[in-house]
Scaffold this active site. Structure first.
Site, PDB file in Angstrom:
ATOM      1  CG  HIS A   1      22.055  59.775  19.222  1.00 21.50           C
ATOM      2  ND1 HIS A   1      23.004  60.499  18.152  1.00 21.50           N
ATOM      3  CD2 HIS A   1      22.341  58.481  19.496  1.00 21.50           C
ATOM      4  CE1 HIS A   1      23.472  59.197  17.584  1.00 21.50           C
ATOM      5  NE2 HIS A   1      23.096  58.129  18.617  1.00 21.50           N
TER       6      HIS A   1
ATOM      7  CG  ASP B   1      20.087  70.039  20.562  1.00 23.29           C
ATOM      8  OD1 ASP B   1      19.659  68.633  20.639  1.00 23.29           O
ATOM      9  OD2 ASP B   1      19.982  70.508  19.621  1.00 23.29           O
TER      10      ASP B   1
END
Ligand code: F6P
Length: 467
Positions: free
Chosen positions: A161, A369
């Site tokens: 992730h 991110d």
């Protein structure tokens, strides 16, 4: 479920969310919860409890509809060494390109191996031969290796992730060669973006003399894995509906009540040093300095949800933000206007959905991110007739897909301030055009598309070879 046949799905992640209480959950939990509710299966992971070293507990199983939640507790030593230590003081900073914040101790590595082994040992008795196993995130990179050591022969996929770093940065993780090797015990490796997938390929070529094939297969360590990108997403229709309820309208009315304020800018993040929050605060200050027309006319609301508070780097960033928000409000506030509203608390998802719809600008400016689902949620929540504008960091994984946002360099304070100015003045036709392109993209590439594409690849591969 189209395109593939699945007997039983077994999800494994460090944290397991309560499938009934998704209102408060983060991205990973919501995406996985949706997958399981529609397909059925098992979700295995940590129950969030930390117990004393030496105390033994059994796997707890609860059944909710067609989903079995199986959890284990973690000892205080495991929590310290595996969760806070190797996962969040080594892997997290390095994988987010923050080598300066990496703190390594050899006990951390032992803790990481130990907990992956413990998870595998607790999971193995629950498994059936025809299960498909899908492990998630940086905490569990050696899970397949531990399961294989116990004789598990099922197909096992892994989805990361967070970003995967370039080869020069991966070197900062002690035992990085071990990490690469254990990843090859999975059959399919999923990454958020093409940048991450390419970084992984480059690492395997450089440090393991791997051979990369055009179809995504990589050979190394005597095995073959399929490494591909599968950008994670949200359930767009569900989130859009949440933003358009009587409760949400009430919130929007509350935002606009009693003030001289014309426009609202919003940011919502975990309070993490990767999110670029100090830069964002400074950019808001620059906006007020460069364009005084916004005095008393604009507010910026930053919701920063507390996270990993035991790790020192998180404490430092919290103090920095408190200082900055105090300084900005001290300098610019008036008796009838507070320019920056800084909220250090978790908020329910439906409240956020209403706030996103009520704010003219969504500010998502992480320094690095994996994906950033807030960017997608902000788009999904907009009123298509009168949408707000998304300002998005070029270093968020979401920027690969959401090119119609205003893309900024999150390190460049003036650039962000000017993007805010552009957003606040953007004509309606341009806002609609941008929003409709963004919405189209996230509707076709939603959470369902994400999980079905991953599972289609996993179920059709044969021990890492494309069928
Ligand atoms: O970004 C990675 C991630 O696992 C998210 O999916 C999740 O919301 C967050 O980190 C949770 O972190 P923690 O489990 O440390 O609170």
């Amino acid at each position: 479920m189209g395109g593939f046949c699945l007997n039983r799905l077994v999800l494994v992640s460090n944290r397991v969310a309560d499938i009934e209480k998704q209102a408060q959950s983060g991205g990973l939990a919501v995406a996985l919860g949706d997958a399981l509710r529609s397909i059925g299966g098992v979700w295995f992971g940590w129950d969030g409890n930390v117990i004393e070293e030496g105390v033994t507990t059994a796997v707890k199983e609860t059944v909710q509809d067609n989903v079995t939640i199986a959890t284990v507790s973690m000892t205080d030593r495991d929590y310290e060494e595996y969760y806070l230590g190797f996962s969040n003081k080594v892997l997290w900073p390095v994988f987010h390109y923050r080598l300066d914040l990496c703190e390594f101790e050899s006990a951390y590595f032992e803790g990481y191996r130990r907990v992956n082994k413990f998870f595998a040992g607790a999971l193995k008795p629950i498994l059936r031969d025809d299960d498909v196993i899908w492990a998630h995130d940086y905490h569990l990179m050696s899970l397949a290796a531990e399961l294989r050591a116990l004789g598990a022969n099922q197909k096992i996929g892994f989805f990361l992730h967070i970003p995967f770093p370039p080869p020069e940065m991966l070197l900062a993780v002690p035992l990085h060669d071990w990490l690469l090797e254990v990843l090859f015990q999975f059959d399919v490796l999923g990454f958020q973006t093409s940048t991450d997938t390419n970084n992984f390929r480059r690492c395997v070529c450089k440090y393991a003399k791997g051979q990369v094939h055009d179809d995504g297969r990589i050979e190394a360590f005597g095995r073959t894995v399929l490494a591909l990108e599968f950008p994670i997403s949200i359930d767009v229709d569900e989130f859009a509906a949440m933003a358009n309820t009587p409760k949400a309208s009430l919130q929007i009315a509350r935002l606009n009540r009693r003030t001289v304020v014309r426009s609202h800018i919003i940011g919502v993040d975990r309070l993490d040093y990767t999110m670029g929050l100090p830069e964002r605060f400074k950019a808001f200050r620059r906006l007020l300095e460069m364009y005084p027309e916004h005095m008393k006319a604009v507010t910026f609301m930053q919701i920063a949800q507390p996270t990993r508070v035991e790790v020192e780097a998180y404490d430092s960033i919290r103090m920095e933000l408190e200082e900055l928000s105090g300084a900005i409000n001290g300098e610019f506030s008036d008796f009838d206007w507070t320019p920056l509203r800084y909220i250090h608390r978790t908020m329910p998802r439906d409240t956020l959905a209403g706030l996103f719809r009520g704010c003219e600008v969504g500010l998502v400016t992480p320094l690095r991110d994996g994906m950033n689902l807030v960017a997608k949620e902000y788009v999904a929540a907009q009123d298509e007739e009168d949408p707000g504008v998304l300002i998005l960091s070029r270093f968020a994984g979401a920027a690969e897909e959401l090119q119609e946002a205003l893309i900024v360099n999150p390190y460049d304070i003036d650039h962000i301030a000017n993007a805010m100015q552009t957003a606040l003045h953007m004509p309606l036709h341009e806002r609609r055009e941008r929003n409709s392109a963004l919405l189209k993209r996230i509707k076709t590439h939603d959470a369902r598309h994400w999980r079905e594409s991953f599972l289609a690849v996993l179920t059709s591969c044969v021990h890492g070879k494309a069928a």
